[in-house]
Design a protein around this motif. Structure first.
Motif, PDB file in Angstrom:
ATOM      1  N   GLU A  42       0.701  -1.130  -0.143  1.00 55.83           N
ATOM      2  CA  GLU A  42       0.053  -0.013  -0.034  1.00 55.83           C
ATOM      3  C   GLU A  42       1.030   1.078  -0.105  1.00 55.83           C
ATOM      4  N   SER A  43       2.042   1.156   0.711  1.00 56.78           N
ATOM      5  CA  SER A  43       2.827   2.281   0.636  1.00 56.78           C
ATOM      6  C   SER A  43       3.373   2.638  -0.570  1.00 56.78           C
ATOM      7  N   GLN A  46       0.866   4.207  -2.618  1.00 60.06           N
ATOM      8  CA  GLN A  46       0.497   5.683  -2.310  1.00 60.06           C
ATOM      9  C   GLN A  46       1.644   6.821  -2.623  1.00 60.06           C
ATOM     10  N   GLU A  51      -1.444   9.570  -0.562  1.00 60.85           N
ATOM     11  CA  GLU A  51      -1.495   9.131   0.719  1.00 60.85           C
ATOM     12  C   GLU A  51      -2.822   8.492   1.223  1.00 60.85           C
ATOM     13  N   ASP A  52      -3.952   9.212   0.192  1.00 63.83           N
ATOM     14  CA  ASP A  52      -5.350   8.360   0.565  1.00 63.83           C
ATOM     15  C   ASP A  52      -5.418   6.923  -0.208  1.00 63.83           C
ATOM     16  N   ALA A  53      -4.444   6.626  -1.107  1.00 65.94           N
ATOM     17  CA  ALA A  53      -4.653   5.520  -1.669  1.00 65.94           C
ATOM     18  C   ALA A  53      -4.734   4.326  -0.670  1.00 65.94           C
ATOM     19  N   ARG A  54      -5.921   3.334  -0.949  1.00 68.55           N
ATOM     20  CA  ARG A  54      -5.924   2.028  -0.175  1.00 68.55           C
ATOM     21  C   ARG A  54      -6.098   0.817  -1.295  1.00 68.55           C
ATOM     22  N   ALA A  87      -6.421   1.468   6.957  1.00 67.01           N
ATOM     23  CA  ALA A  87      -5.234   1.313   6.289  1.00 67.01           C
ATOM     24  C   ALA A  87      -4.238   0.204   6.610  1.00 67.01           C
TER      25      ALA A  87
END
Length: 205
Positions: A42-43, A46, A51-54, A87
């Motif tokens: 996930e990082s 992002q 940073e809102d990506a999931r 997250a």
């Protein structure tokens, strides 16, 4: 075993012609391991999309069994803003905080006798704390509410066959649209570690 009706319409893939599937293994406290891997994945997403990506934004289907089923629910259940409840970076702290209470260790002679007794006559852990925290975490969220399609296998000990809960079936057959908390408790049940779990799905026709 449930059979998917041919009338079920699977939505088009999120990206191009590829159907993306994330499958998460089980293993109790070892859920920390896939949690760390998912945090890294996930990082990386992002770094590309912010940073809102999931993870739920990128996979057409997320599947998991046992602790992997709980992870699946945590990553796909909606919060009050209709974004994933967790997250991926929150998974490891959740396990580190709650695992000692889910799997309490008794020490000394009495602890050894207790472990022997439960080994012979029942599951090693009662599951009360696990059930409580799952219900608090997922509330009234149902299978159809997930932010992407999910597949969570359980096992029906009465009929001695797998019982697979999926978003596709929940949309097609409302009677299968169970609460995520019940599904997660069911998939985490294991004869020697956690007790069997019975639930009746209450749904609106």
């Amino acid at each position: 075993m449930m059979r998917r009706s041919s009338s079920i319409q699977i939505q088009p893939p999120t990206y191009g012609n590829l159907i993306t599937i994330l499958s998460i293994d089980g293993g109790g406290i070892k859920g920390i391991i896939p949690g760390i891997i998912l945090e890294f994945l996930e990082s990386q997403l992002q770094e590309i999309d912010g940073e809102d990506a999931r993870l739920a934004d990128y996979f057409d289907v997320i599947a998991g069994t046992s602790t992997g089923g709980l992870l699946t629910a945590m990553l796909t259940a909606p919060d009050e803003n209709n974004r994933p409840l967790f997250a991926a970076k929150d998974v490891k702290p959740f396990y580190l905080e709650n695992s000692p209470k889910i799997f309490p260790q008794k020490r000394g002679l009495f602890g050894w006798v207790g472990r022997l007794f439960t080994f012979l006559f029942g599951p090693k852990y009662g599951g009360e704390y696990l059930h409580k925290i799952i219900r608090e975490l997922l509330g009234k969220t149902r299978l159809h509410d997930t932010l992407t399609n999910v597949v969570i296998p359980t096992f029906d000990i009465k009929n001695m066959q797998p019982r697979v809960f999926s978003t596709y079936q929940a949309i097609e057959t409302p009677s299968l649209d169970a609460r995520l908390s019940d599904i997660c408790i069911g998939t985490s049940a294991a004869p020697t570690y956690l007790p069997a779990y019975y639930f009746k799905n209450q749904y609106k026709q």
